[in-house]
Design a protein around this motif. Structure first.
Motif, mmCIF file in Angstrom:
data_model
loop_
_atom_site.group_PDB
_atom_site.id
_atom_site.type_symbol
_atom_site.label_atom_id
_atom_site.label_comp_id
_atom_site.label_asym_id
_atom_site.label_seq_id
_atom_site.Cartn_x
_atom_site.Cartn_y
_atom_site.Cartn_z
ATOM 1 N N ALA A 126 0.623 -1.183 0.007
ATOM 2 C CA ALA A 126 0.005 -0.103 0.022
ATOM 3 C C ALA A 126 0.845 1.327 -0.184
ATOM 4 O O ALA A 126 0.581 2.021 -0.700
ATOM 5 N N GLU A 127 1.982 1.521 0.830
ATOM 6 C CA GLU A 127 2.818 2.478 0.820
ATOM 7 C C GLU A 127 3.679 2.730 -0.345
ATOM 8 O O GLU A 127 3.643 3.744 -1.119
ATOM 9 N N LYS A 128 3.982 1.629 -1.208
ATOM 10 C CA LYS A 128 4.440 1.581 -2.528
ATOM 11 C C LYS A 128 3.605 2.361 -3.470
ATOM 12 O O LYS A 128 4.134 3.094 -4.261
ATOM 13 N N ALA A 129 2.294 1.779 -3.599
ATOM 14 C CA ALA A 129 1.452 2.264 -4.504
ATOM 15 C C ALA A 129 1.088 3.590 -4.120
ATOM 16 O O ALA A 129 0.974 4.761 -5.055
ATOM 17 N N ALA A 130 0.977 4.094 -2.925
ATOM 18 C CA ALA A 130 0.871 5.903 -2.559
ATOM 19 C C ALA A 130 1.901 6.527 -2.915
ATOM 20 O O ALA A 130 1.575 7.469 -3.466
ATOM 21 N N VAL A 131 3.140 6.003 -2.517
ATOM 22 C CA VAL A 131 4.273 6.682 -3.173
ATOM 23 C C VAL A 131 4.521 6.801 -4.783
ATOM 24 O O VAL A 131 4.724 8.104 -5.186
ATOM 25 N N ARG A 132 4.087 5.981 -5.170
ATOM 26 C CA ARG A 132 4.057 5.941 -6.626
ATOM 27 C C ARG A 132 3.024 7.145 -7.303
ATOM 28 O O ARG A 132 3.369 8.070 -8.372
ATOM 29 N N THR A 133 1.751 7.069 -6.598
ATOM 30 C CA THR A 133 0.829 7.983 -7.058
ATOM 31 C C THR A 133 1.202 9.347 -6.591
ATOM 32 O O THR A 133 1.124 10.392 -7.353
ATOM 33 N N LEU A 134 1.957 9.762 -5.425
ATOM 34 C CA LEU A 134 2.304 10.873 -5.041
ATOM 35 C C LEU A 134 3.451 11.404 -5.965
ATOM 36 O O LEU A 134 3.377 12.702 -6.401
ATOM 37 N N ARG A 135 4.382 10.667 -6.503
ATOM 38 C CA ARG A 135 5.617 11.028 -7.475
ATOM 39 C C ARG A 135 4.794 11.382 -8.627
ATOM 40 O O ARG A 135 5.447 12.376 -9.159
ATOM 41 N N GLN A 136 3.776 10.623 -9.096
ATOM 42 C CA GLN A 136 3.331 10.866 -10.421
ATOM 43 C C GLN A 136 2.464 12.348 -10.284
ATOM 44 O O GLN A 136 2.678 13.147 -11.396
ATOM 45 N N LYS A 137 1.859 12.640 -9.242
ATOM 46 C CA LYS A 137 1.204 14.151 -8.913
ATOM 47 C C LYS A 137 2.110 15.105 -9.084
ATOM 48 O O LYS A 137 2.028 16.238 -9.658
ATOM 49 N N GLU A 138 3.250 14.755 -8.336
ATOM 50 C CA GLU A 138 4.229 16.053 -8.022
ATOM 51 C C GLU A 138 4.813 16.316 -9.283
ATOM 52 O O GLU A 138 5.142 17.468 -9.791
ATOM 53 N N ARG A 139 4.968 15.247 -10.015
ATOM 54 C CA ARG A 139 5.484 15.600 -11.734
ATOM 55 C C ARG A 139 4.645 16.314 -12.384
ATOM 56 O O ARG A 139 5.091 17.146 -13.249
ATOM 57 N N ARG A 140 3.585 16.280 -12.207
ATOM 58 C CA ARG A 140 2.244 16.995 -13.053
ATOM 59 C C ARG A 140 2.223 18.092 -12.466
ATOM 60 O O ARG A 140 1.184 19.095 -13.076
ATOM 61 N N GLY A 141 2.835 18.672 -11.471
ATOM 62 C CA GLY A 141 2.545 20.095 -10.859
ATOM 63 C C GLY A 141 1.928 20.201 -9.514
ATOM 64 O O GLY A 141 1.662 21.466 -9.088
ATOM 65 N N TYR A 142 1.253 19.180 -9.272
ATOM 66 C CA TYR A 142 0.710 19.205 -7.747
ATOM 67 C C TYR A 142 1.527 19.508 -6.776
ATOM 68 O O TYR A 142 2.910 19.021 -6.463
ATOM 69 N N LEU A 143 1.390 20.677 -5.431
ATOM 70 C CA LEU A 143 2.083 20.932 -4.543
ATOM 71 C C LEU A 143 1.556 20.416 -3.076
ATOM 72 O O LEU A 143 0.307 20.647 -3.099
#
Length: 79
Positions: free
Chosen positions: A57-74
Motif C-alpha cells: 500500500a505504501e509503495k502504491a501511495a508513493v508511486r501516485t504521489l510522485r506522479q502527481k508531483e511530476r504533474r505540478g501538484y504541490l
C-alpha cells in the motif's frame, strides 16, 4: 492516515484542483490506498485500491504521489 494532500492551481487556466492520498487498514486485515481528487471546494471523486500488506500500500501511495508531483501538484500548507 493521510499521506498527502496536494493542490494544483493555475488562475490563467481557471484550474483549482486537489488530490488526497490516504493509507488505511480494512476490517479484513488488508490495507487500502484511498485516492480522492477533484476541483477545490467540491467533494470530489474517490478511488480505493486494496493491497495485501502495508508495504504494498505504501509503495502504491508513493508511486501516485510522485506522479502527481511530476504533474505540478504541490503539498498544501498545514495550519
Amino acid at each position: 492516515m493521510a499521506l498527502a494532500h496536494l493542490h494544483r492551481t493555475d488562475p490563467k487556466a481557471n484550474m483549482a484542483r486537489f488530490y488526497c492520498i490516504e493509507v488505511a487498514p480494512t476490517l479484513f486485515g488488508e490495507v487500502s490506498v484511498l485516492r480522492t481528487w477533484g476541483r477545490i471546494g467540491t467533494r470530489g471523486r474517490t478511488s480505493v485500491e486494496t493491497c495485501l500488506s502495508a508495504a504494498e500500500a505504501e509503495k502504491a501511495a508513493v508511486r501516485t504521489l510522485r506522479q502527481k508531483e511530476r504533474r505540478g501538484y504541490l503539498p498544501t500548507r498545514q495550519m
